[in-house]
Design an enzyme around this catalytic site. Structure first.
Site, PDB file in Angstrom:
ATOM      1  N   LEU A 117     -97.191  78.014 -28.081  1.00  0.00           N
ATOM      2  CA  LEU A 117     -96.835  77.457 -26.784  1.00  0.00           C
ATOM      3  C   LEU A 117     -95.375  77.025 -26.723  1.00  0.00           C
ATOM      4  O   LEU A 117     -94.628  77.429 -25.835  1.00  0.00           O
ATOM      5  CB  LEU A 117     -97.757  76.271 -26.468  1.00  0.00           C
ATOM      6  CG  LEU A 117     -97.467  75.479 -25.193  1.00  0.00           C
ATOM      7  CD1 LEU A 117     -97.651  76.358 -23.956  1.00  0.00           C
ATOM      8  CD2 LEU A 117     -98.383  74.246 -25.109  1.00  0.00           C
ATOM      9  N   GLU A 119     -91.357  76.303 -27.224  1.00  0.00           N
ATOM     10  CA  GLU A 119     -90.130  77.057 -27.454  1.00  0.00           C
ATOM     11  C   GLU A 119     -89.007  76.064 -27.728  1.00  0.00           C
ATOM     12  O   GLU A 119     -89.150  74.866 -27.465  1.00  0.00           O
ATOM     13  CB  GLU A 119     -89.798  77.939 -26.255  1.00  0.00           C
ATOM     14  CG  GLU A 119     -90.863  78.994 -25.974  1.00  0.00           C
ATOM     15  CD  GLU A 119     -90.522  79.886 -24.790  1.00  0.00           C
ATOM     16  OE1 GLU A 119     -89.395  79.758 -24.241  1.00  0.00           O
ATOM     17  OE2 GLU A 119     -91.379  80.703 -24.403  1.00  0.00           O
ATOM     18  N   ALA A 122     -88.234  74.538 -24.582  1.00  0.00           N
ATOM     19  CA  ALA A 122     -89.409  74.268 -23.745  1.00  0.00           C
ATOM     20  C   ALA A 122     -90.482  73.640 -24.626  1.00  0.00           C
ATOM     21  O   ALA A 122     -91.453  74.286 -25.003  1.00  0.00           O
ATOM     22  CB  ALA A 122     -89.920  75.553 -23.102  1.00  0.00           C
ATOM     23  N   GLY A 123     -90.250  72.366 -24.969  1.00  0.00           N
ATOM     24  CA  GLY A 123     -91.225  71.626 -25.759  1.00  0.00           C
ATOM     25  C   GLY A 123     -92.182  70.903 -24.836  1.00  0.00           C
ATOM     26  O   GLY A 123     -93.215  71.433 -24.422  1.00  0.00           O
ATOM     27  N   GLU A 354     -98.062  67.745 -30.329  1.00  0.00           N
ATOM     28  CA  GLU A 354     -99.088  67.677 -29.280  1.00  0.00           C
ATOM     29  C   GLU A 354     -98.659  66.726 -28.152  1.00  0.00           C
ATOM     30  O   GLU A 354     -99.475  66.042 -27.546  1.00  0.00           O
ATOM     31  CB  GLU A 354    -100.449  67.231 -29.849  1.00  0.00           C
ATOM     32  CG  GLU A 354    -101.011  68.130 -30.929  1.00  0.00           C
ATOM     33  CD  GLU A 354    -101.588  69.426 -30.378  1.00  0.00           C
ATOM     34  OE1 GLU A 354    -101.322  69.737 -29.214  1.00  0.00           O
ATOM     35  OE2 GLU A 354    -102.275  70.119 -31.135  1.00  0.00           O
TER      36      GLU A 354
END
Length: 371
Positions: A117, A119, A122-123, A354
């Site tokens: 998921l 990047e 793009a966390g 997470e």
């Protein structure tokens, strides 16, 4: 179930955890045999129905299993949590045909999944991902990179989120990508503070061709799928962090009873005894939050806010408890002769992955304020 897991933890995990973590730090060794053993014990598919190869256990029991495993070796508990998360999109959003085709293999105990998921840019902001899946006839062709992916290079399949349109958060879709798909490769393992047994790498997609039948959910449904999965994934991290803290407390309490200064155990000093008490209270609170959230989930009730609370409370507790455990052991706690220094290093990342704990506060406040 818990008795079985405790036996596995004490006989199989605890004796090799320190040595395996040290070896992984130097050579990037991955404990694949551990996950095969846990799979053979039926622990890689606990919260999924038996009809698909799962164990049909309540989520509450599954989380208690993660806590027990993580009390000895956090990488083992985390690995099961990640694998369980990778199966969630197929079970929850897949068609009947996809469930029948994919889940038995995913839940067999012989395979291991990765959740692709995040990047580099793009966390927490997953809607900003740039990895793209272009439709080409009956296939999708994926190009891009994912970052900070557990099990990368060792997993058998990759639950992958990629952009299928430029419509922001509504333009992301979910795919199941087998590990042997041409064009799939991996970066060098990240050099981390702790959790060396959890290999983390970039996953690189170069013209990776995936059949449209491997798209899970509707095109553009990827962000809701990812966020729904993360609610459950956060509970896995909360349970693992609670186990990590419990392991640190157990060791600190034993040391305090056995270690003598000035002719008596250091545990007889009220100042230290109160530190131990605060550690136990923090762990009890953490456990209560994840159990409460799990019971809501098992009852089919909303639990997103409670999952965020559990992740926040449990991981902050793990950081505090492991720090105090090092202090209880004094100079010995700062050496590798005792695993508390490893627990301390491993606790930090639980506040990050997470969804960072700052993101958890954002989630909680939005629920409370009705935003």
């Amino acid at each position: 179930m818990i008795d079985l897991v405790r036996e596995i933890t004490e006989k199989e995990l605890r004796p090799r955890a320190d040595a395996s973590e040290a070896a992984a730090e130097k050579s990037d060794a991955f404990p694949r045999d551990v996950f095969r053993m846990l799979g053979q014990a039926g622990l890689m598919s606990l919260p999924y129905p038996e009809e698909f190869g799962g164990a049909g256990q309540p989520f509450e029991v599954y989380l208690q299993v993660l806590e027990e495993l993580s009390s000895a070796w956090m990488a083992a508990g985390l690995g099961i949590s990640v694998h369980t998360l990778t199966c969630y999109p197929v079970f929850t959003y897949g068609t009947d045909e996809q469930k029948a085709d994919l889940l038995p293999d995913m839940l067999s105990g012989e395979t291991l999944g990765a959740y692709a998921l995040s990047e580099t840019q793009a966390g927490s902001d997953i809607a900003s991902m740039t990895t793209r899946a272009r439709r080409d006839g009956d296939d999708y062709v994926i190009n891009g990179k994912k970052a900070w992916i557990s099990h990368a290079g060792h997993a058998d399949f990759y639950t992958t989120f990629a952009r299928t349109s430029d419509d922001g958060g509504r333009g992301v879709s979910c795919f199941i990508v087998p590990a042997d798909t041409p064009g799939l490769s991996f970066g060098a393992p990240e050099r981390k503070m702790g959790l060396h047994g959890d290999t983390v790498r970039e996953v690189i997609y170069e013209d990776v061709r995936v059949p449209a039948s491997r798209r899970i959910g509707e095109e553009g449904q990827g962000v809701p799928i990812a966020l729904a999965g993360l609610d459950s994934g956060r509970l896995g991290i909360a349970a693992g962090a609670t186990g990590l803290a419990q392991g640190a407390l157990d060791l600190a309490a034993l040391y305090a009873v056995e270690r003598e200064q000035f002719g008596r155990p250091i545990a007889s000093n009220q100042g230290l005894a109160f530190v131990i008490a605060d550690m136990a209270a923090a762990i009890g609170a953490a456990r209560a939050t994840y159990v409460h959230a799990a019971r809501l989930r098992d009852a089919g009730r909303p639990f997103s806010k409670e999952a965020a609370i559990a992740k926040l409370v449990a991981t902050d507790a793990a950081m505090k408890v492991t720090t105090d455990a090092v202090q209880v052991l004094g100079g010995a706690g700062y050496t590798q002769d005792f695993p508390v220094e490893r627990y301390f290093r491993e606790a930090k990342v639980t506040q990050i992955f997470e969804g960072t704990n700052q993101i958890q506060r954002l989630v909680i406040s939005r629920h409370v304020l009705g935003r």
